[in-house]
Design a protein around this motif. Structure first.
Motif, PDB file in Angstrom:
ATOM      1  N   PHE A 138       0.843  -1.196   0.000  1.00 24.43           N
ATOM      2  CA  PHE A 138       0.000   0.000   0.000  1.00 24.43           C
ATOM      3  C   PHE A 138       0.880   1.248   0.000  1.00 24.43           C
ATOM      4  CE2 PHE A 138       0.739  -0.507   4.573  1.00 24.43           C
ATOM      5  CZ  PHE A 138       0.957   0.801   4.996  1.00 24.43           C
ATOM      6  N   THR A 143       0.085   5.888   0.129  1.00 26.28           N
ATOM      7  CA  THR A 143      -0.979   6.857   0.384  1.00 26.28           C
ATOM      8  C   THR A 143      -0.697   8.190  -0.294  1.00 26.28           C
ATOM      9  OG1 THR A 143      -0.137   7.962   2.387  1.00 26.28           O
ATOM     10  CG2 THR A 143      -1.234   5.852   2.703  1.00 26.28           C
ATOM     11  N   THR A 196      -7.508   3.585   7.623  1.00 25.49           N
ATOM     12  CA  THR A 196      -7.549   2.764   6.410  1.00 25.49           C
ATOM     13  C   THR A 196      -6.356   1.810   6.362  1.00 25.49           C
ATOM     14  OG1 THR A 196      -8.681   4.570   5.272  1.00 25.49           O
ATOM     15  CG2 THR A 196      -7.766   2.826   3.892  1.00 25.49           C
ATOM     16  N   ILE A 197      -5.191   2.296   6.792  1.00 24.54           N
ATOM     17  CA  ILE A 197      -4.014   1.422   6.868  1.00 24.54           C
ATOM     18  C   ILE A 197      -4.269   0.274   7.840  1.00 24.54           C
ATOM     19  CG2 ILE A 197      -1.609   1.288   7.649  1.00 24.54           C
ATOM     20  CD1 ILE A 197      -1.315   4.196   6.571  1.00 24.54           C
ATOM     21  N   ASP A 198      -4.859   0.580   8.992  1.00 21.35           N
ATOM     22  CA  ASP A 198      -5.177  -0.467   9.977  1.00 21.35           C
ATOM     23  C   ASP A 198      -6.133  -1.502   9.371  1.00 21.35           C
ATOM     24  OD1 ASP A 198      -3.588   0.755  11.866  1.00 21.35           O
ATOM     25  OD2 ASP A 198      -5.253   1.684  12.964  1.00 21.35           O
ATOM     26  N   ARG A 217      -4.165  -3.714   6.960  1.00 25.14           N
ATOM     27  CA  ARG A 217      -3.285  -4.651   7.687  1.00 25.14           C
ATOM     28  C   ARG A 217      -4.087  -5.729   8.416  1.00 25.14           C
ATOM     29  NH1 ARG A 217       1.063  -0.030   9.535  1.00 25.14           N
ATOM     30  NH2 ARG A 217       2.612  -0.506   7.928  1.00 25.14           N
ATOM     31  N   GLY A 276       4.285  -2.089   3.339  1.00 30.04           N
ATOM     32  CA  GLY A 276       4.010  -0.651   3.353  1.00 30.04           C
ATOM     33  C   GLY A 276       5.295   0.139   3.283  1.00 30.04           C
ATOM     34  N   GLU A 321       5.590   6.533   6.933  1.00 28.96           N
ATOM     35  CA  GLU A 321       4.274   6.792   6.373  1.00 28.96           C
ATOM     36  C   GLU A 321       4.350   7.848   5.269  1.00 28.96           C
ATOM     37  OE1 GLU A 321       2.028   4.825   6.951  1.00 28.96           O
ATOM     38  OE2 GLU A 321       2.691   3.884   8.792  1.00 28.96           O
TER      39      GLU A 321
END
Length: 315
Positions: free
Chosen positions: A167, A169, A181-183, A186, A194, A198
């Protein structure tokens, strides 16, 4: 008649980030080097005041490369462009200067690396945003799936290979929304790869943190920024979520809804990453014309980031 008292809290950091400052300098340097006009594909940054200032100096803003003549320089905006755009400029033997923010370029490099390693990429971002269009355009059609929320993640079809996912962003998202959204990604795909750090950029993160620090002190928040500026819109959302009863986006002081501020005694002011300090001072002056103002700075971080301009402009 005595003016009412008002406490004005200035959030810091606010306003121009290093990527925006670099992009604006690139256009100015291009005009100095090659003369006017210099063409710019898309608004160099999302702020009408900045764009109008550059237009007055000799920049011509267009939406597509086909609107540019072959014999004049073209600058690509800070948001980044699909790979097909510089490829077409090279085919036409144009002078092209890339003003893509280095932090956006970092996302492009990450996505390209993941693709080369056989991973399917989920890009967290807002559909249609110019940065998202540029990022998705780094790879062949079908290599990237856009997701905007945990609900989007839940609705994703089962991938061909769960072990080959990654992913990235958009850099100007709400920090909290991106994290949610990342959580979700995952949780559904525990093996997903990733970025090492971040992708939401330092300037977006810092400006949102400053708004969160100011919000408990104020009754209203003014965010100076353009309506098409993602990071400015996110600051309004962050202020509301942090408990600010009223938060307004105002491109200029003349856009402030003064009736909505009647009776307030504490107002916060911040600016999106593409809004210059000149507009902040304009807003402060507008408040001083109406109130007896006491100004207090609320600083949560200090920024000393600086990005070099492209070599073609320095030789």
């Amino acid at each position: 008649m005595t003016k009412p008292a008002l406490k004005l809290y200035l959030a810091a950091p606010r306003g121009f980030c290093a990527g925006v400052d670099r992009a604006v300098r690139i256009v100015e340097m291009a005009i100095e080097k090659w003369g006017a006009p210099v063409y710019v594909r898309h608004e160099i940054v999302h702020n009408k005041f900045v764009v109008d200032g550059l237009r007055a100096k000799g920049a011509i803003f267009v939406e597509e490369l086909e609107e540019c003549p072959d014999d004049r320089p073209v600058v690509f905006s800070a948001h980044g462009v699909p790979k097909s755009v510089p490829a077409e400029a090279a085919r036409r033997e144009m002078i092209a200067v890339d003003a893509t923010c280095p932090l956006v370029s970092k996302v492009h490099i990450e996505m390209t690396r993941h693709h080369a390693e056989g991973r399917h990429i989920y890009l967290i971002g807002h559909a249609g945003h110019i940065e998202v269009v540029g990022s998705m355009g780094q790879l062949p059609p079908g290599a990237v799936t856009l997701v905007d929320s945990p609900a989007d993640v839940a609705a994703l079809p089962e991938p061909a290979d769960r072990a080959k996912l990654a992913f990235a962003t958009q850099t100007t998202l709400s920090v909290d929304d991106a994290a949610a959204t990342i959580d979700a990604l995952r949780a559904r795909f525990p093996e997903i790869a990733g970025p090492h750090r971040e992708d939401v950029c330092y300037a977006t993160t810092n400006r949102q943190a400053a708004v969160k620090a100011v919000a408990p002190k104020i009754q209203a928040l003014i965010v100076i920024g353009a309506p098409n500026s993602s990071n400015s819109l996110r600051l309004v959302e962050v202020g509301r979520r942090a408990g600010c009863a009223y938060a307004q986006l105002a491109p200029r002081a003349s856009d402030i809804d003064w009736r909505a501020l009647e009776g307030v005694s504490a107002v916060g002011v911040t600016a999106g990453a593409s809004a210059p300090e000149e507009l902040v001072n304009e807003v402060i002056d507008a408040f001083r014309a109406r109130y007896e103002v006491e100004v207090e700075m609320v600083e949560t971080a200090r920024e000393d980031v600086e990005f070099k301009t492209p070599r073609i402009l320095r030789i």
